[in-house]
Design an enzyme around this catalytic site. Structure first.
Site, PDB file in Angstrom:
ATOM      1  N   CYS A  52      -4.075   0.665  -2.626  1.00 49.78           N
ATOM      2  CA  CYS A  52      -3.900  -0.575  -1.870  1.00 49.78           C
ATOM      3  C   CYS A  52      -2.824  -1.465  -2.503  1.00 49.78           C
ATOM      4  O   CYS A  52      -2.548  -1.381  -3.708  1.00 49.78           O
ATOM      5  CB  CYS A  52      -5.197  -1.370  -1.842  1.00 49.78           C
ATOM      6  SG  CYS A  52      -6.529  -0.575  -0.953  1.00 49.78           S
ATOM      7  N   GLU A  97       0.390   5.219   0.767  1.00 46.43           N
ATOM      8  CA  GLU A  97      -0.430   6.325   1.281  1.00 46.43           C
ATOM      9  C   GLU A  97       0.276   7.648   0.988  1.00 46.43           C
ATOM     10  O   GLU A  97       1.480   7.671   0.687  1.00 46.43           O
ATOM     11  CB  GLU A  97      -0.624   6.156   2.792  1.00 46.43           C
ATOM     12  CG  GLU A  97      -1.342   4.860   3.123  1.00 46.43           C
ATOM     13  CD  GLU A  97      -1.542   4.649   4.616  1.00 46.43           C
ATOM     14  OE1 GLU A  97      -0.996   5.435   5.422  1.00 46.43           O
ATOM     15  OE2 GLU A  97      -2.252   3.687   4.964  1.00 46.43           O
ATOM     16  N   GLU A 127      -2.961  -4.576  -3.290  1.00 53.75           N
ATOM     17  CA  GLU A 127      -3.463  -5.446  -4.359  1.00 53.75           C
ATOM     18  C   GLU A 127      -3.447  -4.730  -5.701  1.00 53.75           C
ATOM     19  O   GLU A 127      -3.079  -5.299  -6.733  1.00 53.75           O
ATOM     20  CB  GLU A 127      -4.897  -5.896  -4.064  1.00 53.75           C
ATOM     21  CG  GLU A 127      -5.053  -6.723  -2.810  1.00 53.75           C
ATOM     22  CD  GLU A 127      -5.336  -5.900  -1.563  1.00 53.75           C
ATOM     23  OE1 GLU A 127      -4.746  -4.821  -1.394  1.00 53.75           O
ATOM     24  OE2 GLU A 127      -6.142  -6.356  -0.740  1.00 53.75           O
ATOM     25  N   ASN A 159       0.837  -1.199   0.000  1.00 54.69           N
ATOM     26  CA  ASN A 159       0.000   0.000   0.000  1.00 54.69           C
ATOM     27  C   ASN A 159       0.875   1.253   0.000  1.00 54.69           C
ATOM     28  O   ASN A 159       1.964   1.280   0.590  1.00 54.69           O
ATOM     29  CB  ASN A 159      -1.004  -0.001   1.156  1.00 54.69           C
ATOM     30  CG  ASN A 159      -0.409  -0.221   2.521  1.00 54.69           C
ATOM     31  OD1 ASN A 159       0.606  -0.892   2.673  1.00 54.69           O
ATOM     32  ND2 ASN A 159      -1.035   0.347   3.538  1.00 54.69           N
TER      33      ASN A 159
HETATM   34  N1  THU Z   1      -5.198  -1.618   2.441  1.00 55.69           N
HETATM   35  C1  THU Z   1      -4.627  -2.403   1.481  1.00 55.69           C
HETATM   36  O1  THU Z   1      -3.555  -2.074   0.956  1.00 55.69           O
HETATM   37  N2  THU Z   1      -5.248  -3.555   1.131  1.00 55.69           N
HETATM   38  C2  THU Z   1      -6.355  -4.062   1.748  1.00 55.69           C
HETATM   39  O2  THU Z   1      -6.790  -5.155   1.406  1.00 55.69           O
HETATM   40  C3  THU Z   1      -7.009  -3.295   2.833  1.00 55.69           C
HETATM   41  C4  THU Z   1      -6.470  -1.922   3.064  1.00 55.69           C
HETATM   42  C5  THU Z   1      -4.496  -0.420   2.883  1.00 55.69           C
HETATM   43  C6  THU Z   1      -5.060   0.896   2.453  1.00 55.69           C
HETATM   44  C7  THU Z   1      -4.523   1.822   3.529  1.00 55.69           C
HETATM   45  O3  THU Z   1      -3.207   2.223   3.162  1.00 55.69           O
HETATM   46  C8  THU Z   1      -4.428   0.956   4.763  1.00 55.69           C
HETATM   47  O4  THU Z   1      -4.474  -0.390   4.299  1.00 55.69           O
HETATM   48  C9  THU Z   1      -5.548   1.182   5.774  1.00 55.69           C
HETATM   49  O5  THU Z   1      -6.784   1.103   5.144  1.00 55.69           O
END
Ligand code: THU
Length: 127
Positions: free
Chosen positions: A50, A41, A52, A39
């Site tokens: 995310c 941010e 994925e 992920n």
């Molecule tokens: N996040 C993911 O990368 N994949 C997921 O399946 C769930 C959430 C990340 C997004 C964000 O950076 C952090 O987790 C909290 O939501």
């Protein structure tokens, strides 16, 4: 390397300065190639991507089409399933993938994407 191990390794690169919730993913293409993602941010919060989707988009941007499995890892006792946006894109480009969820120690659950995303909007509706 095992697909969950690849996701665990990718998680170490997570850019999660705001949520501190680090996620790693690894997607296996039909030809066996593995693409990983974490992920990412940023200060807008809303433009977060995310793990994925990072893994999927890395594969697509290298011309790879057709996928078999995706693994997702977070440091949680319960499985961390893909969010709705990721399910949409995984479905469109990966079809009924096997989704393997895990934490830092073990696999926590395994699903068909069609079970996680049972009533999709997809390109068939655009014809
Ligand atoms: N996040 C993911 O990368 N994949 C997921 O399946 C769930 C959430 C990340 C997004 C964000 O950076 C952090 O987790 C909290 O939501």
């Amino acid at each position: 390397m095992d697909l969950l191990d690849a996701a665990r390794h990718a998680r170490e690169f997570a850019v999660a300065d705001y949520s501190h919730f680090k996620v790693g993913a690894a997607i296996e293409a039909a030809d066996g190639q593995v693409f990983t993602g974490c992920n990412v941010e940023n200060a807008t919060f809303g433009l977060t991507v995310c793990a994925e989707r990072v893994a999927l988009l890395k594969a697509l941007s290298e011309g790879v089409r057709g996928f078999r499995r995706v693994a997702v890892v977070a440091d949680t006792a319960e499985p961390t399933p893909p969010c709705g946006a990721c399910r949409q894109l995984l479905w469109e480009f990966g079809g009924d993938l096997e989704v393997i969820l895990g934490n830092l120690e073990r696999e926590t659950s395994r699903h068909c994407l069609s079970d996680l995303f049972p009533y999709p909007f997809d390109s068939r509706l655009l014809r």
